[in-house]
Design an enzyme around this catalytic site. Structure first.
Site, PDB file in Angstrom:
ATOM      1  CG  HIS A 114      16.269  59.655  46.626  1.00 56.35           C
ATOM      2  ND1 HIS A 114      17.166  58.984  45.837  1.00 56.35           N
ATOM      3  CD2 HIS A 114      14.946  58.981  46.286  1.00 56.35           C
ATOM      4  CE1 HIS A 114      16.699  58.310  44.868  1.00 56.35           C
ATOM      5  NE2 HIS A 114      15.332  58.351  45.212  1.00 56.35           N
ATOM      6  CG  LEU A 125      12.424  50.194  48.788  1.00 57.68           C
ATOM      7  CD1 LEU A 125      11.260  51.141  48.865  1.00 57.68           C
ATOM      8  CD2 LEU A 125      13.537  50.899  49.766  1.00 57.68           C
ATOM      9  CG  ASP A 167       7.259  55.594  56.411  1.00 54.33           C
ATOM     10  OD1 ASP A 167       6.923  55.275  57.295  1.00 54.33           O
ATOM     11  OD2 ASP A 167       7.476  56.935  56.156  1.00 54.33           O
ATOM     12  CG  HIS A 192      10.983  60.214  47.851  1.00 59.48           C
ATOM     13  ND1 HIS A 192      11.306  59.521  48.968  1.00 59.48           N
ATOM     14  CD2 HIS A 192      11.550  59.163  46.770  1.00 59.48           C
ATOM     15  CE1 HIS A 192      11.890  58.199  48.853  1.00 59.48           C
ATOM     16  NE2 HIS A 192      12.044  58.187  47.405  1.00 59.48           N
ATOM     17  NE  ARG A 199      12.312  14.430  45.982  1.00 61.72           N
ATOM     18  CZ  ARG A 199      11.456  13.947  46.751  1.00 61.72           C
ATOM     19  NH1 ARG A 199      11.129  14.633  47.814  1.00 61.72           N
ATOM     20  NH2 ARG A 199      10.656  13.089  46.595  1.00 61.72           N
ATOM     21  CB  SER A 204       9.520  18.443  50.413  1.00 55.41           C
ATOM     22  OG  SER A 204       8.452  18.056  51.111  1.00 55.41           O
ATOM     23  CD  GLU A 263       8.487  30.788  49.943  1.00 56.16           C
ATOM     24  OE1 GLU A 263       8.311  31.881  50.135  1.00 56.16           O
ATOM     25  OE2 GLU A 263       7.973  29.554  50.247  1.00 56.16           O
ATOM     26  CG  HIS A 304       9.611  18.901  44.222  1.00 54.64           C
ATOM     27  ND1 HIS A 304      10.597  18.681  45.343  1.00 54.64           N
ATOM     28  CD2 HIS A 304       8.473  18.329  44.824  1.00 54.64           C
ATOM     29  CE1 HIS A 304       9.939  17.728  46.062  1.00 54.64           C
ATOM     30  NE2 HIS A 304       8.732  17.722  45.967  1.00 54.64           N
ATOM     31  CG  ASP A 319       2.130  19.051  45.029  1.00 54.70           C
ATOM     32  OD1 ASP A 319       0.981  18.791  45.764  1.00 54.70           O
ATOM     33  OD2 ASP A 319       3.387  19.020  45.370  1.00 54.70           O
ATOM     34  CG  HIS A 362       3.220  23.048  43.944  1.00 55.30           C
ATOM     35  ND1 HIS A 362       1.982  24.136  43.876  1.00 55.30           N
ATOM     36  CD2 HIS A 362       3.468  22.859  45.338  1.00 55.30           C
ATOM     37  CE1 HIS A 362       1.899  24.303  45.307  1.00 55.30           C
ATOM     38  NE2 HIS A 362       2.461  23.629  46.125  1.00 55.30           N
TER      39      HIS A 362
END
Lengths: 669, 669
Positions: free
Chosen positions: B29, B119, B158, B263, B359, B386, B413, B463, B471, B475
């Site tokens: 580039h 990116l 960008d 580019h 959990r 949870s 996330e 979960h 759910d 889920h």
């Protein structure tokens, strides 16, 4: 228009159906429906153009509850306005077999326009629906005949606003000036971990202004304000609108109003009672629907019928004035591939052609398809030239020209996938997306949603292995193929050459039941000589014997994509040594596994256990075909920088390696 | 400070080393380095606090080239300022074995603070570094002793600005008021498909103001302006700063300036010559580094040495004034687990305890760990309650209190993963993240980067299967386990009960070479009785025989997570029928596959082919252990709504099913 007694009763009915459903299920989200029901009610009662008795009316408004965990509020809206969902379904909220699933499910509950739950995707799918509406309108509407002219509404929440996909989609919607897209944003300041201040201090309105949206801030529980805001939003044709609705979570709950604890936990019997008292809801019994409420809301059916009849009248006038357009429009909506749409594809590539990368072959194929199939459209996350995913002479989809068939999604893979899903949900198009295969990870959540909903979307991925070379490990997929193969209801195809690429596209265009992921090489590959080898049409069965050295071979070599060439070459070298190989091309596990056992056993006879696979990707999982006794040639670490052919060779991809491994497998070395 | 002749020469050296490298590689580039070199030069020459001879100096400024495809510009900066990368490496840009890889690679090239390319992730990792800096500074700095006080700089483009992850991370950085984070945004209006207008009409500055950033707009090729802007950015302690640098892609190229074609495509020999002429670069030979340029830039070594000496002096004073803190700080930086850090874990769970979801067991374990390990910290994407991922009494990381050990990442996330990676890259912490397993898809790209860089990050997912139930399918993970298993250099562990959860956490805390993904159940599970069954410490080997019905069993049942209980119960039922089963717990394929063959053969004897696997996830891939002759009990479609136990049963997970399948496998049914 202010609130009448009936309005109040209707809103409370929605609220308490939701609250009762959550309470009965002892699972779900009661807080937000108490605050959001007024705005949802105003939208559905006064604005939404829909016919609950014909969920397929093409020009209906689209409504997406992006905040899918508020499904308990959506089912009452559907039930009250007359969709095919019963009070019993609502009573069975979140239970096995009910239409009122934990999150709204497309196809499960009529009137649900999109499956939602994974946050932000509903918003991006709504952008896709608005894209589709403008695209069809621009191509088919004629002066005086506005056959397509509907709004897309979406309810979003703080959670969705935090997700990156929402930012991506909102920025593109602003760029594209999608004036018929209206988002009601429930700004209740609460998320699971507490007040949104702890993680989300930004000014959302200012952000959306920066995207080019009209932003309107109101008290979201004031019916007149909601009414006026939606009118303002509808009136602004040049910008999508964000209506920021301040609401109060668990509104009316004497002890829990405003509390994060009401987000995803039932209020409790006692608090439900207190809340009902407090909001003037006098019915003892849970799931009460006052008859005047049902009567009022069910007017939606008559209203919708009437609106649809008017539209049909308009359509029939249009059919007279523009018969060809009307006919094509109907075909578009049915996604009816024209007779002979694929007739020119067959002969595109010949064995004596120059080697050609499958991405380049694909680029030529999609241009042939686009000439024949007017409802085929799509785009790229800023990689169209590299992926070869541009439809030539088909224009760009932009606010200056909504007829264009190439969408510049920008570098927004996750939103790209969801927008394509929204286009497919809207109907009237077979959309495709494209990016590098390594970035399929960025859009995996939206590929999953396409698979879950069974949408016809074609996900194009190029630069499919470590043979990418110079860009190095960040750009070299390894585990992506196996990851997609494990996903239910997705057909993944990795063609070996230009002729298999043609067949892969045929599968993708004809597969209306699920998405298809097409995985293409960056590097040039020879066009296989189908006069010597089996026909590429074998791809349609997922896997096929492409070459047999002898009737009863000693070993099976299974290859996919670029590695099929190595497999074939290895087979020839082995034959020279007196070892007879069968070479199997296995471009799609999904298609192959769907074949009858008899066919699969024909290709891979159960008693022939000397098997070897060769694929420039993760080996974990290849035991599905090679078993515990076979050898998998593949990639068990990340890639590296170097010229593609150097990396390829350093990673052990060569016909000689195949020969060596076969000899080792047969204990002849 | 304006541009001197030396500045000009230095900038041109960077430019043409980049351009020559791309030209020689015939790949890369070239356009952006021509425009960006001035701003990069000003930053590196006048501001960056670093010692090229000690890349591990803890209080150095961090620099992240988020726009990783401009690696050709980074290597000259590293070489000129004296890092351990040679001119020869640059000449071998993008070739096998060179430190100058296609994209900057952490550990491959000294001075590269983060692998970048996908990116937006570099930007989010920079946010993580800035978080780590504030966190350590807040905990260890004392009045008059500012042991930690450095900036984090990031160059973004960008493309990165369009990615959702950047929005997520920027919003959180604004909320957290990370004043020592400075982003130079190269706003050159060009991306691969053309002018950014086609997809990106938004006002980025306004957007960042909405996030709470200071925004400064300048001519990015004016050295004085860049200089002043960085000073302004440094001076604003209460807000992160975005410096919007207008630049011109392919600046100086007579025929290609401003063109998208530059580019990612070499300029061509002739255009390189013309550009050099045009910018007054008179050297004939490629890769020329004028001696005065090298002399000027290499002052960085002396400057850095001096700065580091001053810092060391400060540190030794601190050591005298605050010996305990200084000692602990050193341990933090070495990530030295204290003696007996795990001593209390062993006895936490007993067979007669109530059943407990893994959990929840994990929630208790991390709180024990947190008490002993002060550099253990992390957070959740708004699901801490949870997932059970809150460190009690450890405070919240916020602008009011940077000492907090719980980060509220918000519902972001993807950024969460990358921010955790940034914290790990910075050093001084073992970070963890947490969300539902189904949303691991949203953060898969950052998990991959952690694996690629070999970072110690613990990704907690709960979960973990269709047993989520109410759910519904959005889920309920199905394919995620297999997807992670296919990823190189990631250890995925799905413990079966509380005792295996303890062992899994031990592995995660001690595994400093790679990330660990811990996958936990939502539903309660019995605590296995280790007096009867094999010790949970077998988890450390990935898989182990947990129970044998007889010395020479008839069948092997392999289970993971919640399904191990079914496997065990099935084994007992079979024994009653006179069929002897071996039950293998296989919580981690990655750990198991790394064991010596002898051990693996002990657990799964090659000649025992009657094998059955039971796992509530995709079956594709299980043939790795059960072969072509085994049976995989699993999930081959998406999940559904219902009570967890109902869905579980409807999908065929029961001990009786195991018995039936074993009988079928053994042809006794």
């Amino acid at each position: 228009m202010s609130m009448t007694a009936t309005d109040n009763q209707c809103i409370n009915t929605i609220r308490f159906l939701a609250v009762d459903a959550v309470q009965k299920a002892n699972s779900g989200h009661p807080g937000a429906p108490l605050g959001q029901s007024p705005m949802a009610y105003v939208l559905w009662d006064r604005f939404l153009k829909h016919n609950p008795h014909d969920v397929d009316w093409p020009d209906r408004d689209r409504f997406v509850l992006s905040v899918g965990h508020l499904s308990a509020m959506l089912y009452p809206l559907l039930y009250l306005t007359g969709y095919d969902i019963s009070l019993e379904d609502i009573k069975q909220f979140r239970q096995w077999g009910s239409k009122a699933g934990g999150h709204p499910e497309y196809k499960l509950a009529p009137g649900v326009e999109a499956t939602t739950g994974p946050l932000g995707q509903g918003f991006a799918m709504a952008v896709g629906m608005a894209v589709a509406e403008r695209w069809i309108a621009a191509r088919y509407n004629r002066l005086g005949y506005e056959i397509f002219n509907h709004f897309t509404y979406v309810i979003e929440s703080d959670g969705g606003m935090m997700e990156g996909i929402t930012s991506e989609a909102a920025s593109l919607a602003g760029t594209l000036r999608l004036g018929k897209l209206i988002c009601l944003y429930d700004d209740n300041d609460i998320s699971i971990e507490g007040n949104t201040d702890i993680a989300f201090a930004e000014n959302v309105g200012q952000r959306f202004k920066a995207y080019g949206w009209q932003v309107i801030s109101i008290d979201g529980m004031d019916l007149s304000a909601v009414d006026e805001a939606i009118r303002m939003a509808q009136a602004d044709d040049g910008h999508p609108s964000l209506i920021i609705c301040k609401t109060i979570i668990a509104y009316g709950s004497p002890n829990k109003e405003g509390s994060a604890s009401t987000h995803g936990t039932p209020l409790g019997e006692e608090e439900v009672r207190l809340t009902k008292d407090n909001l003037g809801w006098t019915y003892e019994e849970a799931f009460t629907v006052p008859s005047e409420v049902l009567a009022h809301c069910r007017q939606a059916v008559e209203r919708g019928n009437k609106q649809q009849q008017e539209w049909k009248k308009k359509l029939s006038e249009y059919q007279k004035a523009y018969p060809l357009e009307a006919e094509q429009l109907e075909k578009d909506l049915r996604k009816e591939l024209p007779q002979g749409w694929d007739s020119e594809l067959e002969e595109m590539f010949k064995a004596d052609d120059n080697p050609i990368a499958t991405r380049k072959a694909s680029g030529r194929v999609i241009n042939k398809i686009a000439q024949k199939v007017p409802f085929f459209m799509g785009g790229s996350a800023d990689l169209a030239p590299s992926v070869n995913a541009r439809l030539e002479d088909c224009g760009d989809f932009s606010f200056q020209d909504y007829t264009g068939r190439n969408i510049h999604f920008g570098i927004r893979e996750h939103a790209m996938g969801a927008i394509a899903n929204g286009i497919a949900l809207h109907g009237g198009a077979i959309p495709f997306t494209s990016t590098f295969f390594t970035f399929s990870d960025y859009m995996r959540p939206s590929v999953r949603m396409a698979a879950l909903m069974g949408l016809q979307v074609v996900f194009i991925f190029s630069h499919d292995s470590i043979a990418v070379g110079e860009d190095g490990p960040t750009h070299e997929p390894v585990e992506q193929l196996m990851g997609f193969r494990a996903m239910p209801n997705l057909i993944t195809i990795r063609p070996a050459d230009a002729t298999e690429t043609v067949e892969a596209w045929k599968v993708a265009m004809e597969n209306s039941k699920s998405p298809t992921a097409l995985v293409f090489s960056r590097q040039d590959l020879p066009v296989l000589n189908r006069k010597i080898l089996a026909s590429a049409s074998g791809l349609r069965r997922g896997g096929y014997v492409i070459w047999d050295a002898a009737k009863k071979p000693d070993v099976i070599i299974i290859g996919t994509g670029s590695e099929l060439h190595i497999a074939l070459e290895g087979g020839r070298l082995l034959k020279d040594k007196g070892i007879m190989a069968r070479v199997v091309s296995l471009p799609s596990w999904d298609l192959f596994d769907a074949q009858p056992e008899s066919y699969r056993n024909e290709v891979l006879p159960p008693d022939m256990r000397a098997r070897i696979s060769v694929e420039a990707g993760a080996t974990t999982g290849w035991e599905r075909y090679i078993g515990l006794d076979g050898t998998a040639i593949g990639v068990s670490c990340f890639g590296a920088t170097g010229k593609g052919e150097v990396v390829y060779e350093k990673y052990g991809f060569s016909a000689q390696r195949v020969v060596d491994e076969v000899l080792r497998l047969l204990h002849r070395k």
